[in-house]
Design an enzyme around this catalytic site. Structure first.
Site, mmCIF file in Angstrom:
data_model
loop_
_atom_site.group_PDB
_atom_site.id
_atom_site.type_symbol
_atom_site.label_atom_id
_atom_site.label_comp_id
_atom_site.label_asym_id
_atom_site.label_seq_id
_atom_site.Cartn_x
_atom_site.Cartn_y
_atom_site.Cartn_z
ATOM 1 N N THR A 31 15.794 -65.704 15.084
ATOM 2 C CA THR A 31 15.037 -64.637 15.758
ATOM 3 C C THR A 31 14.298 -63.788 14.729
ATOM 4 O O THR A 31 13.135 -63.428 14.930
ATOM 5 C CB THR A 31 15.992 -63.775 16.615
ATOM 6 O OG1 THR A 31 16.611 -64.642 17.570
ATOM 7 C CG2 THR A 31 15.257 -62.688 17.349
ATOM 8 N N ASP A 96 11.750 -67.644 22.477
ATOM 9 C CA ASP A 96 13.083 -67.583 21.846
ATOM 10 C C ASP A 96 14.131 -68.202 22.772
ATOM 11 O O ASP A 96 13.896 -68.387 23.963
ATOM 12 C CB ASP A 96 13.459 -66.132 21.522
ATOM 13 C CG ASP A 96 14.510 -66.043 20.416
ATOM 14 O OD1 ASP A 96 14.856 -67.096 19.814
ATOM 15 O OD2 ASP A 96 14.990 -64.927 20.136
ATOM 16 N N GLU A 97 15.282 -68.560 22.228
ATOM 17 C CA GLU A 97 16.399 -69.152 22.977
ATOM 18 C C GLU A 97 15.948 -70.396 23.746
ATOM 19 O O GLU A 97 16.290 -70.592 24.925
ATOM 20 C CB GLU A 97 17.029 -68.109 23.920
ATOM 21 C CG GLU A 97 17.514 -66.842 23.230
ATOM 22 C CD GLU A 97 18.771 -67.015 22.385
ATOM 23 O OE1 GLU A 97 19.363 -68.113 22.381
ATOM 24 O OE2 GLU A 97 19.146 -66.048 21.697
ATOM 25 N N CYS A 188 34.747 -76.105 7.640
ATOM 26 C CA CYS A 188 35.528 -75.081 8.348
ATOM 27 C C CYS A 188 35.396 -75.224 9.863
ATOM 28 O O CYS A 188 36.315 -74.866 10.603
ATOM 29 C CB CYS A 188 35.098 -73.688 7.887
ATOM 30 S SG CYS A 188 35.442 -73.438 6.122
HETATM 31 N N1 LIG Z 1 27.571 -65.345 9.222
HETATM 32 C C1 LIG Z 1 26.352 -64.844 9.064
HETATM 33 N N2 LIG Z 1 25.453 -65.474 8.287
HETATM 34 C C2 LIG Z 1 24.226 -64.964 8.081
HETATM 35 N N3 LIG Z 1 23.765 -63.822 8.680
HETATM 36 C C3 LIG Z 1 24.604 -63.155 9.486
HETATM 37 C C4 LIG Z 1 25.935 -63.614 9.712
HETATM 38 N N4 LIG Z 1 26.533 -62.738 10.549
HETATM 39 C C5 LIG Z 1 25.625 -61.790 10.847
HETATM 40 N N5 LIG Z 1 24.451 -62.021 10.230
HETATM 41 C C6 LIG Z 1 23.238 -61.205 10.399
HETATM 42 O O1 LIG Z 1 22.438 -61.903 11.356
HETATM 43 C C7 LIG Z 1 21.080 -61.819 10.958
HETATM 44 C C8 LIG Z 1 20.300 -62.976 11.623
HETATM 45 O O2 LIG Z 1 20.225 -62.673 13.000
HETATM 46 P P1 LIG Z 1 19.276 -63.442 14.008
HETATM 47 O O3 LIG Z 1 19.388 -62.714 15.325
HETATM 48 O O4 LIG Z 1 17.886 -63.599 13.459
HETATM 49 O O5 LIG Z 1 19.986 -64.864 14.096
HETATM 50 P P2 LIG Z 1 19.760 -66.007 15.150
HETATM 51 O O6 LIG Z 1 19.757 -67.283 14.406
HETATM 52 O O7 LIG Z 1 18.542 -65.729 16.003
HETATM 53 O O8 LIG Z 1 21.088 -65.894 16.066
HETATM 54 P P3 LIG Z 1 21.343 -66.257 17.614
HETATM 55 O O9 LIG Z 1 21.272 -67.744 17.782
HETATM 56 O O10 LIG Z 1 22.726 -65.738 17.868
HETATM 57 O O11 LIG Z 1 20.291 -65.531 18.431
HETATM 58 C C9 LIG Z 1 21.138 -61.864 9.448
HETATM 59 O O12 LIG Z 1 20.013 -61.283 8.828
HETATM 60 C C10 LIG Z 1 22.393 -61.042 9.147
HETATM 61 O O13 LIG Z 1 22.068 -59.667 9.073
HETATM 62 C C1 LIG Z 2 26.746 -72.101 20.451
HETATM 63 C C2 LIG Z 2 26.438 -71.604 21.841
HETATM 64 C C3 LIG Z 2 25.827 -70.395 22.049
HETATM 65 N N1 LIG Z 2 25.575 -69.946 23.308
HETATM 66 C C4 LIG Z 2 24.906 -68.645 23.516
HETATM 67 C C5 LIG Z 2 25.486 -67.473 22.774
HETATM 68 C C6 LIG Z 2 24.280 -66.567 22.600
HETATM 69 O O1 LIG Z 2 24.184 -65.715 23.741
HETATM 70 C C7 LIG Z 2 23.115 -67.559 22.547
HETATM 71 C C8 LIG Z 2 22.572 -67.813 21.142
HETATM 72 O O2 LIG Z 2 21.767 -66.825 20.741
HETATM 73 O O3 LIG Z 2 23.575 -68.800 23.040
HETATM 74 C C9 LIG Z 2 25.907 -70.704 24.430
HETATM 75 O O4 LIG Z 2 25.648 -70.307 25.561
HETATM 76 N N2 LIG Z 2 26.524 -71.915 24.240
HETATM 77 C C10 LIG Z 2 26.807 -72.406 22.990
HETATM 78 O O5 LIG Z 2 27.363 -73.522 22.889
HETATM 79 ZN ZN LIG Z 3 33.201 -72.900 5.470
#
Ligand SMILES: Nc1ncnc2c1ncn2[C@@H]1O[C@H](COP(=O)(O)OP(=O)(O)OP(=O)(O)O)[C@@H](O)[C@H]1O
Ligand SMILES: Cc1cn([C@H]2C[C@H](O)[C@@H](CO)O2)c(=O)[nH]c1=O
Ligand SMILES: [Zn+2]
Length: 203
Positions: A31, A96-97, A188
């Site tokens: 995101t 997104d998503e 892990c």
């Molecule tokens: N385990 C982690 N590894 C890396 N960043 C993390 C972690 N936990 C929290 N963060 C934070 O999350 C931010 C990234 O958030 P972002 O919402 O862009 O991720 P995302 O890939 O879109 O996640 P999601 O699929 O849940 O929407 C990083 O900049 C950091 O601040």
């Molecule tokens: C990994 C995973 C994430 N999610 C959801 C959690 C969060 O709300 C979103 C990812 O940003 O997707 C699912 O619904 N199923 C899955 O298997």
């Molecule tokens: Zn690990």
């Protein structure tokens, strides 16, 4: 870092569009990267439209919010086909998503790109069980550019590309964040609930 292809301001009938896909696990920065690219498109004074599935009501109905609180306003849509009429006037379309959209999302992205638009679409490439999520494999195939971003494994600190589910549900769709998921590396992820999380080390 992804360098945007330049987009000259041709007359609409000569414009060439394309698809950029951003994928990875939860917390990997998808995101954030989407918001970064869309903000830069706005700086270039392009007309930007941003969409997300209305299913994803995390944090806020209209905003797309990253885990580090970057925000951009989006239009929630019930299905992928609803994007087409709403994106008519856009030069750049952010989505997104993507994993939550129905299979029509692939045709929708192709139609938008064929119509000369830059499509930037982000989504989870794998679900909690490590299986490819929804139409993400098809989107990877049709996109011109694919960026895979990584989180940090909260167990050992390595690069993570799995979203490990902390609660017992086996439903594919389960919205949540750190309450229900953590980022884990390949090793892990397979250690399951007994994975020994590293303690904080004080200097
Ligand atoms: N385990 C982690 N590894 C890396 N960043 C993390 C972690 N936990 C929290 N963060 C934070 O999350 C931010 C990234 O958030 P972002 O919402 O862009 O991720 P995302 O890939 O879109 O996640 P999601 O699929 O849940 O929407 C990083 O900049 C950091 O601040
Ligand atoms: C990994 C995973 C994430 N999610 C959801 C959690 C969060 O709300 C979103 C990812 O940003 O997707 C699912 O619904 N199923 C899955 O298997
Ligand atoms: Zn690990």
């Amino acid at each position: 870092m992804f360098i945007e292809p330049t987009r000259r301001r041709e007359p609409p009938h000569l414009r060439v569009g394309w698809i950029e896909l951003i994928c990875g696990s939860m917390f990997s920065g998808k995101t954030e990267e989407l918001i970064r690219r869309l903000n830069r498109a706005r700086i270039a004074k392009l007309n930007v439209g941003i969409f997300k599935p209305s299913l994803d009501t995390r944090y806020h109905d209209q905003n797309i919010v990253s885990h580090n609180s970057s925000v951009i306003t989006s239009i929630p849509v019930p299905d992928a086909a609803s994007i087409l009429p709403l994106a008519h006037a856009c030069d750049v379309v952010g989505i997104d998503e993507a994993q939550f959209f129905d299979s029509a999302v692939v045709d929708v992205c192709n139609q938008l790109a064929n119509d000369g638009k830059r499509v930037i679409i982000a989504g989870l490439d794998m679900d909690f069980s490590g299986k490819p999520f929804g139409c993400m494999p098809q989107l990877m195939a049709v996109a011109e550019f694919v960026t895979k971003v990584h989180a940090i494994c909260v167990v050992c600190g390595d690069i993570a590309h799995y979203s490990y589910r902390l609660v017992p549900s086996q439903e594919r769709v389960l919205l949540g964040e750190t309450d229900s998921y953590e980022a884990r590396c390949r090793r892990c992820f397979h250690l399951g609930p007994d994975a020994p999380h590293r303690e904080w080390v004080q200097e």
